[in-house]
Each structure stands twice: as C-alpha cells, then as structure tokens.
Design a protein around this motif. Structure first.
Motif, PDB file in Angstrom:
ATOM      1  N   UNK A 168       0.917  -1.328  -0.540  1.00 52.15           N
ATOM      2  CA  UNK A 168      -0.301  -0.241  -0.009  1.00 52.15           C
ATOM      3  C   UNK A 168       0.473   1.231   0.179  1.00 52.15           C
ATOM      4  N   UNK A 169       1.886   1.487   0.716  1.00 47.06           N
ATOM      5  CA  UNK A 169       2.798   2.787   0.397  1.00 47.06           C
ATOM      6  C   UNK A 169       3.719   2.533  -0.271  1.00 47.06           C
ATOM      7  N   UNK A 170       3.942   1.708  -1.542  1.00 48.16           N
ATOM      8  CA  UNK A 170       3.995   1.773  -2.598  1.00 48.16           C
ATOM      9  C   UNK A 170       3.371   2.327  -3.899  1.00 48.16           C
ATOM     10  N   UNK A 171       2.278   1.933  -3.512  1.00 44.46           N
ATOM     11  CA  UNK A 171       1.380   2.222  -3.803  1.00 44.46           C
ATOM     12  C   UNK A 171       1.172   4.161  -3.878  1.00 44.46           C
ATOM     13  N   UNK A 172       0.444   4.234  -2.501  1.00 42.85           N
ATOM     14  CA  UNK A 172       0.567   5.409  -2.149  1.00 42.85           C
ATOM     15  C   UNK A 172       2.303   6.739  -2.394  1.00 42.85           C
ATOM     16  N   UNK A 173       3.305   6.022  -2.219  1.00 37.98           N
ATOM     17  CA  UNK A 173       4.326   6.864  -3.081  1.00 37.98           C
ATOM     18  C   UNK A 173       4.420   7.127  -4.492  1.00 37.98           C
ATOM     19  N   UNK A 174       3.856   6.536  -4.997  1.00 34.04           N
ATOM     20  CA  UNK A 174       3.669   5.814  -6.851  1.00 34.04           C
ATOM     21  C   UNK A 174       3.164   7.549  -7.477  1.00 34.04           C
TER      22      UNK A 174
ATOM     23  N   UNK B 262      12.645   6.527   3.959  1.00 30.93           N
ATOM     24  CA  UNK B 262      13.191   6.121   5.132  1.00 30.93           C
ATOM     25  C   UNK B 262      12.077   4.871   5.833  1.00 30.93           C
ATOM     26  N   UNK B 263      11.973   3.536   5.547  1.00 29.14           N
ATOM     27  CA  UNK B 263      10.892   2.545   6.445  1.00 29.14           C
ATOM     28  C   UNK B 263      10.110   3.344   7.142  1.00 29.14           C
ATOM     29  N   UNK B 264      11.871   3.777   8.024  1.00 29.63           N
ATOM     30  CA  UNK B 264      11.092   3.610   9.525  1.00 29.63           C
ATOM     31  C   UNK B 264      10.234   4.997   9.825  1.00 29.63           C
ATOM     32  N   UNK B 265       9.821   6.114   8.383  1.00 33.60           N
ATOM     33  CA  UNK B 265       9.894   7.363   7.825  1.00 33.60           C
ATOM     34  C   UNK B 265       8.482   7.400   7.155  1.00 33.60           C
ATOM     35  N   UNK B 266       7.934   5.997   6.089  1.00 32.52           N
ATOM     36  CA  UNK B 266       7.064   6.289   5.350  1.00 32.52           C
ATOM     37  C   UNK B 266       5.688   6.943   5.805  1.00 32.52           C
ATOM     38  N   UNK B 267       5.715   6.155   6.625  1.00 35.38           N
ATOM     39  CA  UNK B 267       3.898   6.409   6.718  1.00 35.38           C
ATOM     40  C   UNK B 267       3.853   8.473   7.050  1.00 35.38           C
ATOM     41  N   UNK B 268       4.731   8.801   8.098  1.00 31.70           N
ATOM     42  CA  UNK B 268       4.631  10.336   7.383  1.00 31.70           C
ATOM     43  C   UNK B 268       4.785  11.074   6.824  1.00 31.70           C
ATOM     44  N   UNK B 269       6.592  10.861   5.859  1.00 33.50           N
ATOM     45  CA  UNK B 269       6.417  11.217   5.005  1.00 33.50           C
ATOM     46  C   UNK B 269       5.739  11.585   4.008  1.00 33.50           C
ATOM     47  N   UNK B 270       4.932  10.095   3.224  1.00 35.28           N
ATOM     48  CA  UNK B 270       3.424  10.450   2.407  1.00 35.28           C
ATOM     49  C   UNK B 270       2.839  10.777   3.509  1.00 35.28           C
ATOM     50  N   UNK B 271       2.200  11.042   4.485  1.00 36.12           N
ATOM     51  CA  UNK B 271       0.817  12.066   5.075  1.00 36.12           C
ATOM     52  C   UNK B 271       1.797  13.148   4.230  1.00 36.12           C
ATOM     53  N   UNK B 272       2.510  13.009   4.518  1.00 32.08           N
ATOM     54  CA  UNK B 272       2.624  15.167   4.308  1.00 32.08           C
ATOM     55  C   UNK B 272       2.825  15.411   2.797  1.00 32.08           C
ATOM     56  N   UNK B 273       3.789  14.422   2.317  1.00 30.34           N
ATOM     57  CA  UNK B 273       3.712  14.452   0.968  1.00 30.34           C
ATOM     58  C   UNK B 273       1.224  14.892   0.875  1.00 30.34           C
ATOM     59  N   UNK B 274       0.635  14.169   1.428  1.00 30.34           N
ATOM     60  CA  UNK B 274      -0.610  14.213   0.502  1.00 30.34           C
ATOM     61  C   UNK B 274      -0.815  15.787   1.232  1.00 30.34           C
TER      62      UNK B 274
END
Length: 224
Positions: free
Chosen positions: A10-16, A175-187
């Motif tokens: 799911x996070x790869x799909x989000x990042x893409x 970084x894997x340890x921060x990916x949720x926060x990075x993706x939320x911020x990007x959104x």
C-alpha cells in the motif's frame, strides 16, 4: 505517476502517486535527507517506485572478484540500488541485466555511478537512473563488497526495504521507519498545491492564493 509498482504494497502504491518534487518537499519539511544528488533518469519518461534491494561495490582485488551474479535473486517489484561510490570510469550495469530485470518485473535500477547500453533500457522502457552513462566495463575494476546493506546514493542513505521513487526530476529515498509520516506530509503538500491551482483558475491572484494556502510554509521544516 505512471510507474511500475507493487500494488499489493500500500505504501508503494501511495508513493507512486506523487512526483519526486512533492516527496522532496515532504522530506525537507521533516528534516530527512532523501534526495539523491545528481542521480538522473537515462530517459525523461522513466518512472519507478519500489523497495530498495541494495548492493555495495568496491575496488577490485587481486585476483579480482565478480561484479555480481545477483539478478535472479532480486524480488519482482524491487528497485535495485547499486552503490559504486560515484565512479564514472567503470560501469556496473548493462544490456543483459536490463533485459533480465525487465523480464522479471523489477521496478528499476539506481546507480551511484554510471551504466551502459542505454539504448536497450529506453527501448524496453526499463527505468535506469544513474549519474551518467559510459561504455567501459567494471570487470576487473570493481567487485561486490556486500549485498543487503545500507548504501549511499548521491549523498542519500538507502537501507534495504526503503521506498525508492524516481521520475524525470531524479530519485528520492523514503526511509522505511518514516514512510507513513513522509507520505502523509506529501499528501498534505499535494492537496495544498492543488487548492492553489484551483483558486487561480477561479480568478484569484497567485500571491493571494499562496498566502491563503500557506504555500511558502509548505516545505518549512517542522518546528523551524
């Protein structure tokens, strides 16, 4: 983003869904150095997103070690990340690897160094990102030091399993340890920029739209 991705992650799909510029802004806001300096696509149409599969090179010994017979062990959907120390005098990627990686469904390759045989990656649409390209082989010049270890790509640290995204502007690492926060911020950044576009299309002045949606603070580091 039109990228080859693992839709079960799911996070790869989000990042893409984000371009590297938006992800770069999110990294800046969180104080994470994930932009791979001077790493560029060999074709501006290349897009990729996947989890890092890493390999570290060093100078060849005597006798010289191999440049690596690893390709059959890389999981489909991965991004192959090759740290060749930024060397521009010897390549570690060429047409045979491109053909096999494309056939195996690997998302792309990132090299801190150079590649060769760029015609084939363009012909197949297989995403290769590197500092440059040149024809001279790495055989007897470099050898595999380690697989599955943290590496450096354009001054950015990449650990196995980190999210790697590439497009026409370059490559970013989340970084894997921060990916949720990075993706939320990007959104959130992406949504704010879209609101600015919509406001301007509706007749608002750009400077007013930027003030209203806090454009000049979107990349400001949290707590700064």
């Amino acid at each position: 983003m039109d990228a080859k991705t693992d839709t079960t992650d799911l996070n790869i799909a989000r990042a893409a869904r984000f371009d590297t510029a938006t992800l770069s802004d999110a990294l800046d806001k969180l104080g994470i150095a994930g932009q791979c300096y001077r790493i560029k696509p060999r074709d501006s149409a290349f897009r990729m997103a996947g989890r890092a599969w890493t390999l570290l090179y060093g100078p060849a010994g005597n006798p010289a070690g191999t440049v690596g017979d690893y390709i059959d062990d890389v999981p489909p959907g991965s991004v192959i990340v090759l740290d060749n120390g930024g060397r521009d005098n010897a390549t570690v990627w060429g047409d045979i690897l491109t053909e096999i990686a494309h056939r195996r469904g690997i998302a792309g390759t990132v090299i801190d160094g150079v590649c060769r045989d760029t015609y084939l990656c363009r012909e197949l649409g297989y995403a290769v990102f590197s500092k440059d390209h040149w024809m001279r082989t790495g055989k007897d010049r470099v050898q595999v030091e380690a697989i599955g270890v943290p590496v450096n790509i354009g001054d950015a640290r990449v650990a196995p399993g980190d999210i790697v995204v590439g497009d026409s502007d370059g490559v970013v690492v989340i970084p894997k340890t921060h990916e949720d926060k990075v993706l939320d911020t990007a959104q959130a950044i992406d949504a704010a920029e879209q609101r600015i576009r919509e406001a301007v299309r509706g007749g608002m002045r750009l400077d007013e739209a930027r003030r209203q949606f806090k454009y000049h603070q979107l990349q400001t580091r949290q707590g700064a």
